[in-house]
Design an enzyme around this catalytic site. Sequence first.
Site, short mmCIF file in Angstrom:
data_model
loop_
_atom_site.label_atom_id
_atom_site.label_comp_id
_atom_site.label_asym_id
_atom_site.label_seq_id
_atom_site.Cartn_x
_atom_site.Cartn_y
_atom_site.Cartn_z
N SER A 1 0.85 -1.19 0.00
CA SER A 1 0.00 0.00 0.00
C SER A 1 0.89 1.23 0.00
CB SER A 1 -0.89 0.02 1.25
OG SER A 1 -1.54 1.27 1.39
N TYR B 1 -1.37 0.01 10.57
CA TYR B 1 -1.64 -0.44 9.20
C TYR B 1 -0.48 -0.03 8.29
CZ TYR B 1 -3.52 -0.84 4.51
OH TYR B 1 -3.67 -1.15 3.18
#
Length: 250
Positions: free
Chosen positions: A135, A148
């Site tokens: 990501s 995250y």
Amino acid sequence: MNTVLVTGASAGFGEAICRKLIADGYKVIGAARREDKLKSLATELGDNFLPLQFDVTQKDAVDNILATLPIGFQQIDILINNAGLALGIEPAYEADYTDWETMVQTNIIGMMHLTRTILPGMVERNFGYIINLGSIAGTYPYRGGNVYGATKAFVKQFSANLRTDLFGKKIRVTNVEPGLCGGTEFSNVRFHGDNAKANDVYKNVQYITAEDIANTISWLVNTPPHMNVNSIEIMPIAQAPAGLNVSKEM
């Protein structure tokens, strides 16, 4: 005909990747927790799709299932570590620690275990491809991205180190780093089922889609075998690194 294992196959990126690679002529093993979604996908995609119900965080269950794959699906040539999630958007001092642990178990431990399980066969055959779904959060910090983002930074560095360990072998490794992507369950999961809050993330934004990522994966696996894309970062035109902010007179 090469065989691909896709984790997180029941929705979002994983579902779109399975559809695209079946259309490209691959045999695809789709793994996910939700058996009903997998069965529906298997009905749609036919005999070249094998549904496997497992949770990547349950190591023993994963090992048992992979050890009993049917003939024709036992040699995994391409591993797509797609299973992952974000939970919560609170700053670190307010975050739910259980959410942190779940993200680490799924995004890091599950990916590590599958890679370590499948990679020796690739090395023995001197052929294979590992694609990890990272990501942009692994590169660009944002408020509430804390753990995250840290898990995706791990994915980025793990991918780079895999390439180093595999130097001299015909095994490719790519870290795919999507930005804002709508039309998936990502934000619904992050906000623990608060669909209204999830929908607000994508309101009035032309985001990238799961099909965009699936098409990118299709391109990657069909590039010449001498070519390795180390990482690929994908954002919608509506998104860009915002630069460094300064808070005055704190």
